[in-house]
Write a protein that holds these residues in place. Structure first.
Motif, PDB file in Angstrom:
ATOM      1  N   THR A 108       0.856  -1.337  -0.097  1.00 13.99           N
ATOM      2  CA  THR A 108      -0.018   0.108   0.116  1.00 13.99           C
ATOM      3  C   THR A 108       0.946   1.322  -0.117  1.00 13.99           C
ATOM      4  N   ALA A 109       1.910   1.341   1.008  1.00 17.81           N
ATOM      5  CA  ALA A 109       2.911   2.430   0.845  1.00 17.81           C
ATOM      6  C   ALA A 109       3.390   2.608  -0.423  1.00 17.81           C
ATOM      7  N   LEU A 110       3.921   1.246  -1.029  1.00 17.75           N
ATOM      8  CA  LEU A 110       4.614   1.663  -2.484  1.00 17.75           C
ATOM      9  C   LEU A 110       3.764   2.190  -3.407  1.00 17.75           C
ATOM     10  N   ARG A 111       2.520   1.598  -3.404  1.00 16.47           N
ATOM     11  CA  ARG A 111       1.360   2.141  -4.517  1.00 16.47           C
ATOM     12  C   ARG A 111       1.252   3.719  -4.122  1.00 16.47           C
ATOM     13  N   SER A 112       1.259   4.114  -3.154  1.00 21.48           N
ATOM     14  CA  SER A 112       1.008   5.553  -2.517  1.00 21.48           C
ATOM     15  C   SER A 112       2.199   6.492  -3.069  1.00 21.48           C
ATOM     16  N   TYR A 113       3.390   5.678  -2.969  1.00 16.33           N
ATOM     17  CA  TYR A 113       4.578   6.406  -3.343  1.00 16.33           C
ATOM     18  C   TYR A 113       4.590   6.497  -4.699  1.00 16.33           C
ATOM     19  N   SER A 114       4.305   5.460  -5.540  1.00 17.93           N
ATOM     20  CA  SER A 114       4.293   5.683  -7.120  1.00 17.93           C
ATOM     21  C   SER A 114       2.974   6.553  -7.576  1.00 17.93           C
ATOM     22  N   LEU A 115       2.152   6.722  -6.775  1.00 19.70           N
ATOM     23  CA  LEU A 115       0.889   7.753  -7.331  1.00 19.70           C
ATOM     24  C   LEU A 115       1.658   9.056  -7.180  1.00 19.70           C
ATOM     25  N   CYS A 116       2.081   9.289  -5.962  1.00 22.07           N
ATOM     26  CA  CYS A 116       2.644  10.587  -5.768  1.00 22.07           C
ATOM     27  C   CYS A 116       3.733  11.150  -6.873  1.00 22.07           C
ATOM     28  N   THR A 117       4.613   9.875  -7.218  1.00 24.48           N
ATOM     29  CA  THR A 117       5.510  10.372  -8.211  1.00 24.48           C
ATOM     30  C   THR A 117       4.874  10.606  -9.536  1.00 24.48           C
ATOM     31  N   ARG A 118       3.987  10.066  -9.872  1.00 22.89           N
ATOM     32  CA  ARG A 118       3.049   9.939 -11.213  1.00 22.89           C
ATOM     33  C   ARG A 118       2.403  11.521 -11.114  1.00 22.89           C
ATOM     34  N   ARG A 119       2.153  12.048  -9.962  1.00 21.69           N
ATOM     35  CA  ARG A 119       1.333  13.250  -9.865  1.00 21.69           C
ATOM     36  C   ARG A 119       2.166  14.460 -10.288  1.00 21.69           C
ATOM     37  N   THR A 120       3.589  14.220  -9.881  1.00 20.42           N
ATOM     38  CA  THR A 120       4.486  15.383 -10.032  1.00 20.42           C
ATOM     39  C   THR A 120       5.445  15.220 -11.121  1.00 20.42           C
ATOM     40  N   ALA A 121       5.065  14.266 -11.898  1.00 19.16           N
ATOM     41  CA  ALA A 121       6.013  13.742 -13.215  1.00 19.16           C
ATOM     42  C   ALA A 121       6.264  15.001 -13.873  1.00 19.16           C
ATOM     43  N   ARG A 122       5.327  15.616 -14.190  1.00 20.14           N
ATOM     44  CA  ARG A 122       5.589  16.678 -15.272  1.00 20.14           C
ATOM     45  C   ARG A 122       6.512  17.630 -15.043  1.00 20.14           C
ATOM     46  N   THR A 123       6.469  18.122 -13.597  1.00 20.72           N
ATOM     47  CA  THR A 123       7.347  19.205 -13.186  1.00 20.72           C
ATOM     48  C   THR A 123       8.893  18.551 -12.827  1.00 20.72           C
ATOM     49  N   CYS A 124       9.009  17.309 -12.696  1.00 17.46           N
ATOM     50  CA  CYS A 124      10.423  16.530 -12.221  1.00 17.46           C
ATOM     51  C   CYS A 124      11.242  15.989 -13.553  1.00 17.46           C
ATOM     52  N   ARG A 125      10.900  16.137 -14.607  1.00 14.35           N
ATOM     53  CA  ARG A 125      11.460  15.610 -15.932  1.00 14.35           C
ATOM     54  C   ARG A 125      12.987  15.960 -15.703  1.00 14.35           C
ATOM     55  N   GLY A 126      13.869  15.083 -15.954  1.00  8.52           N
ATOM     56  CA  GLY A 126      15.168  15.363 -15.808  1.00  8.52           C
ATOM     57  C   GLY A 126      16.051  15.650 -14.401  1.00  8.52           C
ATOM     58  N   ASP A 127      15.005  15.271 -13.506  1.00 12.02           N
ATOM     59  CA  ASP A 127      15.482  15.553 -11.952  1.00 12.02           C
ATOM     60  C   ASP A 127      15.964  14.082 -11.551  1.00 12.02           C
ATOM     61  N   LEU A 128      17.216  14.044 -11.241  1.00 12.06           N
ATOM     62  CA  LEU A 128      17.844  12.863 -10.766  1.00 12.06           C
ATOM     63  C   LEU A 128      17.296  12.168  -9.482  1.00 12.06           C
ATOM     64  N   ALA A 129      16.742  13.008  -8.490  1.00 11.77           N
ATOM     65  CA  ALA A 129      16.247  12.430  -7.355  1.00 11.77           C
ATOM     66  C   ALA A 129      14.864  11.749  -7.618  1.00 11.77           C
ATOM     67  N   PHE A 130      14.192  12.193  -8.891  1.00 18.12           N
ATOM     68  CA  PHE A 130      13.132  11.859  -9.011  1.00 18.12           C
ATOM     69  C   PHE A 130      12.910  10.323  -9.782  1.00 18.12           C
ATOM     70  N   HIS A 131      13.969  10.386 -10.879  1.00 15.15           N
ATOM     71  CA  HIS A 131      14.089   9.135 -11.518  1.00 15.15           C
ATOM     72  C   HIS A 131      14.687   8.016 -10.539  1.00 15.15           C
ATOM     73  N   SER A 132      15.409   8.442  -9.744  1.00 16.10           N
ATOM     74  CA  SER A 132      15.999   7.462  -8.722  1.00 16.10           C
ATOM     75  C   SER A 132      14.979   6.676  -7.922  1.00 16.10           C
ATOM     76  N   ALA A 133      14.021   7.795  -7.517  1.00 16.83           N
ATOM     77  CA  ALA A 133      12.727   7.024  -6.631  1.00 16.83           C
ATOM     78  C   ALA A 133      11.814   6.187  -7.420  1.00 16.83           C
ATOM     79  N   VAL A 134      11.565   6.588  -8.769  1.00 18.10           N
ATOM     80  CA  VAL A 134      10.920   5.870  -9.635  1.00 18.10           C
ATOM     81  C   VAL A 134      11.262   4.322  -9.954  1.00 18.10           C
ATOM     82  N   HIS A 135      12.521   4.246 -10.087  1.00 26.38           N
ATOM     83  CA  HIS A 135      13.236   2.918 -10.361  1.00 26.38           C
ATOM     84  C   HIS A 135      13.303   2.185  -9.184  1.00 26.38           C
TER      85      HIS A 135
END
Length: 450
Positions: A108-135
């Protein structure tokens, strides 16, 4: 390192969050992690994917990801990318999850985490911290057999938006509630009154009868200025009465505009000088209000923003003033503001004895009888009543002392201090217990003398 001899082709970039080709990177244990290519990155690796993991390896991967997240929390990122908020919410949701029994809650925590990253994806393109979290999220979901579909944790409520006026919503214009919140206890209060001749009861429960002609400050502090104007009670008399009161509620940016209240004999209005009955248009304007208790005779002004209540009365040909003020407010003045009758009482040169002397306009016994009807306890209020009736010849002065006593009954924080007993000259009377202690000492001194 992954085994040599196998090299993955350079992965082509796709728009996130669509599915992408997979590659692999080595982790610290020598095995390889599955990763996805994302905009702005070209991951290359060699080796075979790890299809199964031991429980210890899964734990290590999870702890490693959390350590990475904690480090990323300290990294400066664009103010537009909200990945740090996603990271902190995930860490907070999983800190207490340990061992094999964490399955459903961890997914449940992972799905919530994934949902949060998808919501902020547009403004985080090219951000290393963002891509590391997604992987890391996708890897952990595979390791823990978490489905992408399923429940997510409810979003944490956002803090309230700041007040557009720029100050907190914590009842800043309600002094008593604010004080209780800050100190864990109710505030203390003090009482002062001026009535009749005038007679002054100070914040420290001293009691003086004054010959103060002209204008004198009752209060002069950071929040209030109160001035009483006195004139002779009768032609040729040393006694004076208050004929005019001016009260200034000083500007308090968060709560009220500066307001001026003025009362004169036969004119005790239920409004400030500008015609208003409150503190103005500011959000805390209702924390200063005027109430008319008796038309033309008695008003009450409540200043909740400083924990203060003021009563103004007219009885006979005099005005009276009573106040219940928070201790902090009463003490908020500098050394230059040292002349305040409510603080220091009357100057010694302006004090009068309340003992009837000479011929008054009314016999002393008649005055005592009139005052006893309103004031059965022969305390300083009773003495003041007798003095005023004898000096002025006006029986309405009994109402002045009675009104001051009623205000004290309401405003005093300690009901045991309601009555003050003094000799007519203004010196406190000795209590019976103290007299019993002093009597043997006096007798012993007489015996030793002889």
């Amino acid at each position: 390192m992954c085994p040599t001899g196998k090299e993955l082709p350079v992965l082509r970039a796709r728009s996130f969050p669509e599915e992408a080709d997979t590659g692999e990177l080595p982790n610290e244990a020598g095995s390889c992690w599955w990763v996805r290519d994302l905009p702005g990155s070209a991951w290359m690796g060699m080796g075979k994917p790890a299809r199964s993991r031991s429980l210890g390896q899964l734990e290590n991967s999870s702890l490693f990801l959390q350590a990475v997240l904690l480090l990323l929390l300290c990294r400066h990122v664009s103010s537009q990318c909200k990945i740090l908020r996603c990271n902190s919410e995930y860490v907070a949701a999983t800190l207490h999850l340990r061992g094999p029994g964490r399955g459903a809650a961890f997914c449940t925590a992972l799905r919530s985490y994934s949902l949060c990253t998808r919501r902020t994806a547009r403004t985080c393109r090219g951000d290393l911290a963002f891509h590391s979290a997604v992987h890391g999220i996708e890897d952990l979901m595979i390791q823990n057999n978490c489905s992408k579909e399923g429940p997510t944790a409810p979003a944490r409520p956002r803090p309230p938006a700041p007040n557009p006026q720029g100050f907190e919503s914590l009842d800043i214009c309600d002094y008593e509630r604010s004080f209780l919140y800050k100190h864990g206890r109710p505030p203390g209060f003090q009482h002062c009154a001026a009535f009749g001749d005038p007679h002054i009861r100070t914040f420290h429960d001293d009691f003086h009868t004054c010959r103060v002609e002209g204008s004198w400050p009752l209060l002069d502090n950071d929040y209030l200025f109160v001035q009483a104007t006195s004139s002779p009670v009768a032609k040729g008399s040393n006694a004076t009465v208050t004929s005019k009161l001016t009260i200034i509620f000083k500007n308090m940016k968060e709560c009220i505009d500066q307001k001026v209240y003025q009362a004169e004999l036969d004119n005790v209005p239920a409004a400030f000088q500008d015609g208003s009955v409150n503190g103005g248009a500011r959000p805390g304007g209702s924390s200063l209000l005027i109430w008319e208790r008796s038309p033309g005779r008695h008003v009450e002004i409540r200043a909740d923003y400083i924990g203060t209540t003021i009563a103004v009365r007219q009885a006979g040909r005099q005005l009276s003033f009573s106040i219940r003020a928070a201790e902090e407010v009463a003490r908020a003045f500098s050394e230059e503001q040292d002349l305040q009758l409510c603080v220091g009482g009357c100057p010694h040169s302006q004090r009068l004895s309340r003992s009837p002397r000479g011929h008054g306009r009314v016999p002393a016994e008649t005055a005592r009888a009139l005052c006893r009807e309103m004031l059965p306890v022969e305390d300083v209020y009773f003495q003041s009543c007798v003095f005023d009736v004898v000096t002025s010849g006006d029986a309405n002065f009994t109402m002045a002392a009675h009104g001051a006593l009623e205000d004290a009954r309401l405003f005093l924080p300690n009901a045991e201090k309601l009555h003050i007993f003094q000799a007519g000259g203004g010196c406190p009377l000795l209590s019976p217990s103290l007299l019993l202690l002093l009597l043997p000492c006096g007798l012993l001194a007489v015996l030793l003398h002889f």
